[in-house]
Design a protein around this motif. Structure first.
Motif, short mmCIF file in Angstrom:
data_model
loop_
_atom_site.label_atom_id
_atom_site.label_comp_id
_atom_site.label_asym_id
_atom_site.label_seq_id
_atom_site.Cartn_x
_atom_site.Cartn_y
_atom_site.Cartn_z
N ASN A 226 0.82 -1.21 0.00
CA ASN A 226 0.00 0.00 0.00
C ASN A 226 0.85 1.26 0.00
O ASN A 226 0.49 2.27 -0.61
N SER A 230 0.81 4.24 -2.85
CA SER A 230 0.68 5.68 -2.54
C SER A 230 1.84 6.45 -3.14
O SER A 230 1.65 7.55 -3.70
N ASN A 233 1.21 6.79 -6.70
CA ASN A 233 -0.10 7.40 -6.99
C ASN A 233 -0.94 6.51 -7.92
O ASN A 233 -1.61 6.99 -8.84
#
Length: 310
Positions: A226, A230, A233
């Motif tokens: 995760n 992030s 993006n």
């Protein structure tokens, strides 16, 4: 996938006036592949054969009819005709012509391809499946760009030389060049797909490069999927797809492979304990590290160290 590999009733064809060419008559007994160059050729009435046929036109033009569909073949064009496909060639009188021809049985690609295998994992099918699709006759006329045409001509010239001179192991060179030729033509037939893949690759090149660099710089840390999503993006699903396409491995597999590789290098330093190596490469549990290390290398970290520093 719409692959077409059905044989026809030869007796019915010949009785209706269709000429049938048989590989047993056209090819050498111990070589299911044939190469030739034509500088003169008469028209060919409707016919079929039990082998694949590739014609590359280096000079001239003619009309190629495949299953009643007409194609005008010009210099720089190439076509691939699957077995048992009805087609004809009309060449106008006094036409200057130069044709490079390759004819081969499926068994030349792989001996198991006497009949079409249905197992999708059977790798060699990929060389032929794009030229066996019923719903598309794209292979009946493939127009080569100038760069690809030069490559194709060179490959077929090399194949012709190998076939005619019959140097030792020429069959291996002949087959290798045939697979190269087929791979080039697969890309030509699937031009839009190739371009889309290239554009996608270029679009995400910068992002994926940064992700991989980040993993290599932080493999000893507690990397989370995760967090990488992030950082890039990207959604989790998009990231996983792109990462697998880019590296050939899943995120977890890539990180584990890297950590084990680093552990193998660090284990060569006798001043560090196996426990130190475990935690310095991002593994949080010694027993898990030892189990994974042995799975990869076949021996424990301790035994690996003993062999490495002898």
């Amino acid at each position: 996938m719409g692959i077409h590999w059905e044989k026809v009733n030869v007796e019915e064809l010949t009785s209706s006036g269709v000429v049938y060419f048989n590989s047993k008559m056209e090819m050498l007994e111990d070589l299911p592949c044939k190469m030739y160059k034509l500088t003169s050729q008469n028209s060919l009435w409707t016919h079929c054969h039990d082998y694949f046929q590739i014609w590359y036109l280096a000079k001239g033009s003619f009309v190629h009819t495949v299953n009643s569909q007409v194609y005008e073949i010009s210099k720089g064009d190439i076509f691939v005709i699957p077995p048992f496909t009805l087609h004809s060639v009309e060449i106008f009188p006094d036409q200057e012509i130069e044709i490079y021809g390759c004819e081969f049985m499926p068994s030349f690609v792989n001996e198991r391809l006497v009949d079409m295998p249905t197992d999708p994992a059977f790798f060699d099918v990929v060389f032929l499946e794009y030229f066996l699709r019923k719903e598309s006759n794209a292979q009946s006329k493939i127009t080569l760009d100038s760069v690809t045409e030069v490559t194709v001509r060179n490959v077929m010239n090399e194949m012709l030389t190998e076939y005619e001179r019959r140097f030792p192991f020429f069959q291996i060179a002949l087959k290798a060049n045939l697979l190269l030729l087929l791979s080039i033509l697969v890309r030509q037939v699937n031009g839009e797909l190739v371009r889309a893949g290239f554009e996608k690759s270029e679009k995400y090149r910068g992002i994926m490069t940064r992700v991989v660099d980040y993993i290599h710089n932080h493999y000893h840390e507690d990397l989370k999927l995760n967090s990488l999503c992030s950082l890039s993006n990207l959604s989790r699903s998009t990231f996983c797809i792109l990462f697998k396409e880019w590296t050939g491995r899943t995120f977890n597999r890539y990180v584990t492979d890297l950590r084990i590789l680093q552990a193998m290098m660090i284990l060569k330093q006798p001043e560090l304990s196996v426990t130190d190596v475990c935690f310095s490469t991002g593994f949080n549990e010694l027993s898990y590290f030892c189990r994974i290390f042995k799975k990869y290398t076949g021996i424990s970290p301790t035994d690996f160290r003993k062999q490495a520093i002898k």
